[in-house]
Enzyme design. Structure first.
Site, PDB file in Angstrom:
ATOM      1  N   GLY A  15     -58.924 -59.098  28.059  1.00 41.24           N
ATOM      2  CA  GLY A  15     -58.287 -58.214  27.074  1.00 41.24           C
ATOM      3  C   GLY A  15     -57.731 -56.919  27.642  1.00 41.24           C
ATOM      4  O   GLY A  15     -57.565 -55.950  26.896  1.00 41.24           O
ATOM      5  N   ASN A  17     -54.691 -56.301  28.546  1.00 43.23           N
ATOM      6  CA  ASN A  17     -53.409 -56.019  27.858  1.00 43.23           C
ATOM      7  C   ASN A  17     -53.640 -55.520  26.441  1.00 43.23           C
ATOM      8  O   ASN A  17     -52.945 -54.627  25.963  1.00 43.23           O
ATOM      9  CB  ASN A  17     -52.517 -57.262  27.849  1.00 43.23           C
ATOM     10  CG  ASN A  17     -51.769 -57.433  29.155  1.00 43.23           C
ATOM     11  OD1 ASN A  17     -50.803 -56.735  29.422  1.00 43.23           O
ATOM     12  ND2 ASN A  17     -52.255 -58.341  29.991  1.00 43.23           N
ATOM     13  N   ARG A  68     -55.667 -79.984  17.340  1.00 48.09           N
ATOM     14  CA  ARG A  68     -55.008 -78.729  17.688  1.00 48.09           C
ATOM     15  C   ARG A  68     -54.240 -78.188  16.487  1.00 48.09           C
ATOM     16  O   ARG A  68     -54.244 -76.990  16.213  1.00 48.09           O
ATOM     17  CB  ARG A  68     -54.051 -78.955  18.862  1.00 48.09           C
ATOM     18  CG  ARG A  68     -53.573 -77.652  19.459  1.00 48.09           C
ATOM     19  CD  ARG A  68     -52.805 -77.881  20.717  1.00 48.09           C
ATOM     20  NE  ARG A  68     -51.405 -78.101  20.418  1.00 48.09           N
ATOM     21  CZ  ARG A  68     -50.528 -78.636  21.249  1.00 48.09           C
ATOM     22  NH1 ARG A  68     -50.907 -79.029  22.423  1.00 48.09           N
ATOM     23  NH2 ARG A  68     -49.271 -78.786  20.894  1.00 48.09           N
ATOM     24  N   LEU A  96     -50.019 -73.354  21.653  1.00 47.08           N
ATOM     25  CA  LEU A  96     -49.926 -73.314  20.182  1.00 47.08           C
ATOM     26  C   LEU A  96     -48.948 -74.374  19.690  1.00 47.08           C
ATOM     27  O   LEU A  96     -47.927 -74.629  20.333  1.00 47.08           O
ATOM     28  CB  LEU A  96     -49.463 -71.921  19.749  1.00 47.08           C
ATOM     29  CG  LEU A  96     -50.518 -70.838  20.007  1.00 47.08           C
ATOM     30  CD1 LEU A  96     -49.882 -69.452  20.062  1.00 47.08           C
ATOM     31  CD2 LEU A  96     -51.606 -70.889  18.940  1.00 47.08           C
ATOM     32  N   HIS A 112     -46.437 -63.246  30.344  1.00 49.42           N
ATOM     33  CA  HIS A 112     -46.735 -64.309  31.316  1.00 49.42           C
ATOM     34  C   HIS A 112     -46.649 -63.719  32.726  1.00 49.42           C
ATOM     35  O   HIS A 112     -45.704 -62.990  33.042  1.00 49.42           O
ATOM     36  CB  HIS A 112     -45.730 -65.453  31.151  1.00 49.42           C
ATOM     37  CG  HIS A 112     -46.000 -66.582  32.101  1.00 49.42           C
ATOM     38  ND1 HIS A 112     -47.004 -67.501  31.890  1.00 49.42           N
ATOM     39  CD2 HIS A 112     -45.425 -66.914  33.278  1.00 49.42           C
ATOM     40  CE1 HIS A 112     -47.030 -68.362  32.898  1.00 49.42           C
ATOM     41  NE2 HIS A 112     -46.080 -68.023  33.751  1.00 49.42           N
ATOM     42  N   ASP A 148     -43.729 -71.348  27.684  1.00 55.13           N
ATOM     43  CA  ASP A 148     -43.267 -70.323  28.636  1.00 55.13           C
ATOM     44  C   ASP A 148     -41.742 -70.345  28.804  1.00 55.13           C
ATOM     45  O   ASP A 148     -41.217 -69.845  29.796  1.00 55.13           O
ATOM     46  CB  ASP A 148     -43.945 -70.465  30.016  1.00 55.13           C
ATOM     47  CG  ASP A 148     -45.460 -70.263  29.941  1.00 55.13           C
ATOM     48  OD1 ASP A 148     -45.922 -69.508  29.070  1.00 55.13           O
ATOM     49  OD2 ASP A 148     -46.185 -70.867  30.766  1.00 55.13           O
ATOM     50  N   GLN A 174     -51.051 -56.988  36.776  1.00 49.74           N
ATOM     51  CA  GLN A 174     -51.609 -56.516  35.492  1.00 49.74           C
ATOM     52  C   GLN A 174     -51.244 -55.065  35.223  1.00 49.74           C
ATOM     53  O   GLN A 174     -50.978 -54.700  34.079  1.00 49.74           O
ATOM     54  CB  GLN A 174     -53.126 -56.719  35.456  1.00 49.74           C
ATOM     55  CG  GLN A 174     -53.461 -58.186  35.198  1.00 49.74           C
ATOM     56  CD  GLN A 174     -54.720 -58.384  34.388  1.00 49.74           C
ATOM     57  OE1 GLN A 174     -55.657 -57.614  34.509  1.00 49.74           O
ATOM     58  NE2 GLN A 174     -54.750 -59.436  33.592  1.00 49.74           N
ATOM     59  N   GLU A 177     -47.995 -55.243  33.744  1.00 54.07           N
ATOM     60  CA  GLU A 177     -48.054 -55.798  32.386  1.00 54.07           C
ATOM     61  C   GLU A 177     -48.424 -54.722  31.372  1.00 54.07           C
ATOM     62  O   GLU A 177     -47.907 -54.694  30.256  1.00 54.07           O
ATOM     63  CB  GLU A 177     -49.083 -56.932  32.321  1.00 54.07           C
ATOM     64  CG  GLU A 177     -48.678 -58.163  33.106  1.00 54.07           C
ATOM     65  CD  GLU A 177     -49.673 -59.307  32.962  1.00 54.07           C
ATOM     66  OE1 GLU A 177     -49.297 -60.439  33.248  1.00 54.07           O
ATOM     67  OE2 GLU A 177     -50.836 -59.077  32.576  1.00 54.07           O
TER      68      GLU A 177
HETATM   69  C1  GAR Z   1     -52.544 -61.624  31.896  1.00 56.84           C
HETATM   70  O1  GAR Z   1     -52.290 -61.388  33.249  1.00 56.84           O
HETATM   71  C2  GAR Z   1     -51.477 -62.506  31.294  1.00 56.84           C
HETATM   72  O2  GAR Z   1     -50.231 -62.349  31.900  1.00 56.84           O
HETATM   73  C3  GAR Z   1     -52.014 -63.881  31.538  1.00 56.84           C
HETATM   74  O3  GAR Z   1     -53.394 -63.768  31.342  1.00 56.84           O
HETATM   75  C4  GAR Z   1     -53.805 -62.464  31.726  1.00 56.84           C
HETATM   76  C5  GAR Z   1     -54.701 -61.924  30.640  1.00 56.84           C
HETATM   77  O4  GAR Z   1     -55.330 -60.762  31.065  1.00 56.84           O
HETATM   78  N1  GAR Z   1     -51.446 -64.818  30.638  1.00 56.84           N
HETATM   79  C6  GAR Z   1     -51.184 -66.078  30.961  1.00 56.84           C
HETATM   80  O5  GAR Z   1     -51.449 -66.556  32.034  1.00 56.84           O
HETATM   81  C7  GAR Z   1     -50.539 -66.868  29.852  1.00 56.84           C
HETATM   82  N2  GAR Z   1     -50.009 -68.095  30.368  1.00 56.84           N
HETATM   83  P1  GAR Z   1     -56.021 -59.802  30.017  1.00 56.84           P
HETATM   84  O6  GAR Z   1     -56.945 -60.683  29.164  1.00 56.84           O
HETATM   85  O7  GAR Z   1     -56.811 -58.858  30.877  1.00 56.84           O
HETATM   86  O8  GAR Z   1     -54.960 -59.137  29.222  1.00 56.84           O
END
Ligand code: GAR
Length: 217
Positions: A15, A17, A68, A96, A112, A148, A174, A177
């Protein structure tokens, strides 16, 4: 769009992000509030971190034998109850189904860890290193049923260092991000970014290629 905008964040993991988005809201950089955090994983650290901040956080694991489609319908119902303006996938690691995506089309974003369309799917940092690429990045995109493959809006790009391994690369990506996701959400809340007939429109113009932001990290 409500004012402040109502954000639902969907996570499966740590979490970070989610926290970056919440920080941006609390600092006043983002005219928005996180009205709920949903996770398919009850043990997700991000849920605990959300609750520690007083955010509404719900675990909705897939039930034994549940399809699903049925699981995603429960998730959609939970998200809809929160009346979100935007639903943000932030490390949500389940695919999803089409009904979920269609119900939220144009209001559903994902982050992503690659320069899409390169390296869709999992283990992006490892694959980038194995390929010997010079650059890597992250992409915020609108979600469509094409995994994606929805239209990208903003990309962060960094140079790969000879000393990089998967974990150093993941950490730098990250940090990027945490900047680009709140930026895109702000573009949405301010009305600069819209989704029109399957395409992102930024400042009234169709975005044929994503905005690229270089980071010197
Ligand atoms: C992030 O780096 C995001 O880009 C990636 O998961 C991580 C989550 O980190 N997402 C994917 O790979 C989606 N295909 P976080 O839980 O610390 O935000």
């Amino acid at each position: 769009m409500s004012s402040p905008a109502r954000l639902v964040v969907m996570i499966s993991g740590a979490g970070s992000n989610l926290l970056a988005l919440d920080d941006a809201c609390r600092r006043g950089d983002l005219p928005a509030q996180i009205v709920g955090v949903l996770s398919d994983r009850p043990a997700a650290l991000g849920l605990e971190r959300a609750r520690a901040r007083g955010l509404h956080a719900e675990a909705l694991p897939i039930a034994p034998g549940e399809s699903r489609g049925a699981h995603d319908a429960r998730l959609l119902a939970a998200a809809s109850r929160l009346q979100p303006d935007l639903v943000l996938l932030a490390g949500y690691m389940r695919i999803l189904d089409v009904a979920f995506v269609h119900a939220l089309q144009g209001r559903l974003l994902n982050i992503h860890p690659s320069l899409l369309p390169r390296y869709k799917g999992l283990h992006t940092h490892r694959r980038v290193l194995e390929a010997g690429d010079d650059v890597h990045g992250a992409t915020v995109h609108f979600v469509t049923p094409d995994l994606d493959g929805g239209p990208p809006v903003l990309q962060a790009r960094i140079k790969i260092k000879p000393s990089d391994d998967e974990s150093t690369l993941a950490a730098r990506i990250q940090r990027c991000e945490h900047v680009i996701y709140p930026t895109v959400v702000k573009w949405c809340t301010s009305g600069r970014l819209r989704y029109h007939e399957g395409k992102p429109m930024l400042d009234g113009r169709s975005l044929e290629t994503p905005v690229l932001q270089d980071f010197d990290l």
